[in-house]
Design an enzyme around this catalytic site. Structure first.
Site, PDB file in Angstrom:
ATOM      1  N   ALA A  12      13.036 138.033 -20.621  1.00 25.60           N
ATOM      2  CA  ALA A  12      12.029 138.133 -19.548  1.00 25.60           C
ATOM      3  C   ALA A  12      12.115 139.545 -18.980  1.00 25.60           C
ATOM      4  CB  ALA A  12      12.289 137.086 -18.479  1.00 25.60           C
TER       5      ALA A  12
ATOM      6  N   CYS B 238       3.727 141.402  -6.445  1.00 32.75           N
ATOM      7  CA  CYS B 238       2.350 141.269  -5.943  1.00 32.75           C
ATOM      8  C   CYS B 238       2.256 141.605  -4.455  1.00 32.75           C
ATOM      9  CB  CYS B 238       1.839 139.853  -6.186  1.00 32.75           C
ATOM     10  SG  CYS B 238       2.209 139.264  -7.847  1.00 32.75           S
TER      11      CYS B 238
HETATM   12  C1  LIG Z   1       1.513 146.067  -7.241  1.00 35.09           C
HETATM   13  C2  LIG Z   1       1.376 144.829  -8.079  1.00 35.09           C
HETATM   14  C3  LIG Z   1       0.574 143.791  -7.629  1.00 35.09           C
HETATM   15  C4  LIG Z   1       0.421 142.642  -8.409  1.00 35.09           C
HETATM   16  N1  LIG Z   1      -0.364 141.625  -7.940  1.00 35.09           N
HETATM   17  C5  LIG Z   1      -0.488 140.483  -8.662  1.00 35.09           C
HETATM   18  C6  LIG Z   1      -1.240 139.381  -8.158  1.00 35.09           C
HETATM   19  O1  LIG Z   1      -1.797 139.444  -7.050  1.00 35.09           O
HETATM   20  N2  LIG Z   1      -1.329 138.268  -8.924  1.00 35.09           N
HETATM   21  C7  LIG Z   1      -0.711 138.159 -10.146  1.00 35.09           C
HETATM   22  O2  LIG Z   1      -0.811 137.114 -10.795  1.00 35.09           O
HETATM   23  N3  LIG Z   1       0.039 139.178 -10.639  1.00 35.09           N
HETATM   24  C8  LIG Z   1       0.148 140.331  -9.933  1.00 35.09           C
HETATM   25  N4  LIG Z   1       0.922 141.366 -10.420  1.00 35.09           N
HETATM   26  C9  LIG Z   1       1.582 141.223 -11.739  1.00 35.09           C
HETATM   27  C10 LIG Z   1       2.903 140.498 -11.611  1.00 35.09           C
HETATM   28  O3  LIG Z   1       3.666 141.079 -10.607  1.00 35.09           O
HETATM   29  C11 LIG Z   1       3.649 140.542 -12.939  1.00 35.09           C
HETATM   30  O4  LIG Z   1       2.846 139.916 -13.913  1.00 35.09           O
HETATM   31  C12 LIG Z   1       4.989 139.819 -12.866  1.00 35.09           C
HETATM   32  O5  LIG Z   1       5.825 140.429 -11.936  1.00 35.09           O
HETATM   33  C13 LIG Z   1       5.669 139.809 -14.228  1.00 35.09           C
HETATM   34  O6  LIG Z   1       6.902 139.191 -14.116  1.00 35.09           O
HETATM   35  P1  LIG Z   1       7.998 139.336 -15.273  1.00 35.09           P
HETATM   36  O7  LIG Z   1       9.132 138.473 -14.888  1.00 35.09           O
HETATM   37  O8  LIG Z   1       7.380 139.129 -16.588  1.00 35.09           O
HETATM   38  O9  LIG Z   1       8.387 140.865 -15.258  1.00 35.09           O
HETATM   39  P2  LIG Z   1       9.114 141.770 -14.150  1.00 35.09           P
HETATM   40  O10 LIG Z   1       8.778 141.293 -12.780  1.00 35.09           O
HETATM   41  O11 LIG Z   1       8.806 143.158 -14.536  1.00 35.09           O
HETATM   42  O12 LIG Z   1      10.655 141.461 -14.373  1.00 35.09           O
HETATM   43  C14 LIG Z   1      11.365 141.935 -15.476  1.00 35.09           C
HETATM   44  C15 LIG Z   1      12.781 142.203 -15.047  1.00 35.09           C
HETATM   45  O13 LIG Z   1      13.596 142.444 -16.180  1.00 35.09           O
HETATM   46  C16 LIG Z   1      14.563 143.405 -15.848  1.00 35.09           C
HETATM   47  N5  LIG Z   1      15.049 143.996 -17.113  1.00 35.09           N
HETATM   48  C17 LIG Z   1      14.325 144.643 -18.062  1.00 35.09           C
HETATM   49  N6  LIG Z   1      15.119 145.047 -19.076  1.00 35.09           N
HETATM   50  C18 LIG Z   1      16.378 144.652 -18.776  1.00 35.09           C
HETATM   51  C19 LIG Z   1      17.641 144.788 -19.420  1.00 35.09           C
HETATM   52  N7  LIG Z   1      17.771 145.403 -20.586  1.00 35.09           N
HETATM   53  N8  LIG Z   1      18.729 144.265 -18.801  1.00 35.09           N
HETATM   54  C20 LIG Z   1      18.630 143.634 -17.599  1.00 35.09           C
HETATM   55  N9  LIG Z   1      17.449 143.492 -16.945  1.00 35.09           N
HETATM   56  C21 LIG Z   1      16.332 143.979 -17.518  1.00 35.09           C
HETATM   57  C22 LIG Z   1      13.808 144.382 -14.945  1.00 35.09           C
HETATM   58  O14 LIG Z   1      14.686 145.098 -14.108  1.00 35.09           O
HETATM   59  C23 LIG Z   1      12.895 143.435 -14.158  1.00 35.09           C
HETATM   60  O15 LIG Z   1      13.420 143.075 -12.913  1.00 35.09           O
HETATM   61  C24 LIG Z   1       1.085 142.531  -9.659  1.00 35.09           C
HETATM   62  C25 LIG Z   1       1.911 143.585 -10.105  1.00 35.09           C
HETATM   63  C26 LIG Z   1       2.053 144.711  -9.329  1.00 35.09           C
HETATM   64  C27 LIG Z   1       2.934 145.812  -9.833  1.00 35.09           C
END
Ligand SMILES: Cc1cc2nc3c(=O)[nH]c(=O)nc-3n(C[C@H](O)[C@H](O)[C@H](O)COP(=O)(O)OP(=O)(O)OC[C@H]3O[C@@H](n4cnc5c(N)ncnc54)[C@H](O)[C@@H]3O)c2cc1C
Length: 461
Positions: free
Chosen positions: A112, A46
């Site tokens: 995740a 974010c």
């Molecule tokens: C520019 C931007 C701005 C945002 N702003 C906001 C905001 O203001 N408010 C808000 O609520 N949300 C916001 N979001 C959304 C928020 O960032 C995401 O919802 C959040 O990061 C999701 O987290 P996650 O852990 O589900 O996924 P991710 O952060 O995508 O993490 C998943 C991880 O899994 C790893 N992975 C995947 N497959 C494998 C594998 N096979 N082996 C090992 N590792 C693996 C990846 O490398 C990654 O690091 C924003 C997103 C972006 C891109």
């Protein structure tokens, strides 16, 4: 003898990192391992736009929990480690580290894996499955660094997608003095956050700063000597096609869940393409949990399964997954409110609950109020526009949108009301705090309820 249960988490984003922390708090003896394929520990996606704007000095400052931090908590975090296979019968994981295959075993597994950027079908957007030079996404820290350096010597930028991230990026690039154009295929900007009557005032204002083409589809990227020269866009109504000169393109057209591993081990995948989870972040496979952008879960109001795309929800699902995988018992509320906010071009925007187009067949009355953040005689008041949706039959508040000062705080109040099924008649009588420099005697929160209540009571006379 201590029986150490083994919890393995794939992915160290907001969902996975939080799950690990909560698993550790729940079970002090568990062996907790996170496998993360990127080279970064848990960081805030974010915050990426604000490093581009240089409000935050370094991309590395976005790392909220470092490898050392996890080590102190006795959580093993393996970076540059990609999980390639999970044998669910034997509870064995294969991962690739330093080009070598290694194995580990688990009792409980948390998926995740997040999501990846959605790349729309535009001619020349990719060459050999890789983004064409000059086309960028902004989802990972690495991508942030690449985009930041590509911006040097650039004058004209086109952003595809006018959602929250597209607009945040547009604002940041406008502040850097670039000529910015946004192309959006849908009829309005911010279609998933605001109804058009709420977003129109923002659109009018930002059109004085950047070029906005709503209802236009990007069809082709024109290259010359492997360099981007133009982007072709087509009006959805008239089919008229024309080209815009650009040096760089940012793709901000949403994301799609990464369910590769989940699918292979037989987790149920929902209609929207995410891993189906319940309120405990359990998947359909025993001992496998999932959290964050790789999942889908039901919406509180529509009851439809919906993809996760917010860090706020990823963290909350991570809490549930971590506690439950470690043997605790934690359930999220029955459904997502999707409380969301952002800020761009001087506008604070926030919303909770579905936008009108998602619930067009619901019996709803809407109330709208425009006013000021302060009492009229006090200097410094800022404009506020609020809109709420009320169930025409039950009087329960089901959605709220706000543009203006403290939009997020006002929307948080409505999140509480929606979650607790508060009747609009009760909400209009709520006692809000008042002092001239801070808030008016009657806040927009209750005044917008007055408007909606009048409509509701007319229908129920
Ligand atoms: C520019 C931007 C701005 C945002 N702003 C906001 C905001 O203001 N408010 C808000 O609520 N949300 C916001 N979001 C959304 C928020 O960032 C995401 O919802 C959040 O990061 C999701 O987290 P996650 O852990 O589900 O996924 P991710 O952060 O995508 O993490 C998943 C991880 O899994 C790893 N992975 C995947 N497959 C494998 C594998 N096979 N082996 C090992 N590792 C693996 C990846 O490398 C990654 O690091 C924003 C997103 C972006 C891109």
């Amino acid at each position: 003898l201590v029986n150490e249960q083994r919890i393995v988490i794939i992915g160290c984003g907001a969902g996975g990192g939080t799950a690990a922390q909560l698993a550790r708090k729940t079970d002090r003896n568990a062996k907790i391992t996170i496998l993360e394929m990127s080279k970064y520990a848990q960081y805030s996606k974010c915050g990426l736009p604000y490093v581009i704007s240089e409000k935050i000095k370094k991309f590395e400052n976005l790392i909220e929990f470092s490898k050392e931090w996890f080590e102190k908590e006795k959580i093993n975090l393996y970076l540059n480690t990609e999980v390639t296979e999970v044998n669910i019968k034997e509870k064995k994981i294969t991962f690739k580290k330093d080009n070598k295959l290694e194995y580990t075993e688990f009792d409980k597994l948390i998926l995740a894996t997040g999501a990846e950027s959605n790349i729309p079908p535009i001619k020349n957007i990719q060459i050999n499955n890789k983004l064409t030079q000059g086309v960028y996404c902004l989802r990972t820290l690495e991508e942030g660094k690449i985009l930041y350096s590509a911006l040097k010597n650039v004058k004209k930028v086109v952003i595809i997608g006018a959602g929250l991230i597209g607009l945040e990026t547009a604002d940041v690039l406008y502040q850097k003095g670039l000529n910015v154009t946004i192309v959006e295929a849908l009829p309005n900007i911010l279609e998933n956050t605001l109804d058009s009557d709420m977003s129109n005032s923002i659109l009018n204002e930002i059109e004085s700063k950047i070029n906005v083409y709503t209802n236009h589809f990007a069809t082709e990227i024109e290259l010359k000597n492997e360099k981007i020269e133009n982007i072709h866009i087509k009006n959805n109504e008239t089919n008229k096609e024309f080209k815009i000169e650009t040096d760089l393109i940012v793709v901000a057209t949403g994301s799609k869940p990464d369910v590769t591993i989940a699918e292979k081990i037989g987790c149920k995948i929902g209609k929207k393409g995410g891993i189906t989870v319940n309120e405990k972040s359990e998947t359909s496979v025993k001992d496998v949990y999932a959290a964050g952008d790789c999942t889908e879960y039901k919406d509180f109001i529509t009851k439809q399964s919906t993809l996760i795309g917010l860090g706020s929800i990823a963290v909350r699902q991570g809490i549930a997954a971590g506690i439950n995988a470690a043997g605790g018992n934690y359930a999220l509320h029955e459904g997502l409110l999707q409380t969301r906010t952002s800020e761009f071009f001087g506008y604070e925007v926030a919303a909770v609950g579905p936008v009108k187009k998602e619930i067009s067949n619901f019996p709803i009355v809407y109330g709208k109020f425009s006013g000021s953040s302060l009492i009229s005689y006090f200097p410094g008041g800022k404009p506020i526009v609020m809109k709420i949706g009320v169930n025409e039959n039950t009087g329960e508040i089901i959605s709220a949108q706000s543009v203006g000062a403290n939009a997020a705080l006002r929307i948080n109040v409505f999140a509480c009301a929606i979650q607790n099924k508060v009747h609009v008649e009760d909400m209009r009588k709520m006692e809000t705090a008042y002092a001239p420099p801070i808030a008016p005697t009657l806040d927009a929160i209750t005044l917008v309820c007055d408007v909606a209540y009048l409509k509701y009571s007319r229908k129920n006379r």
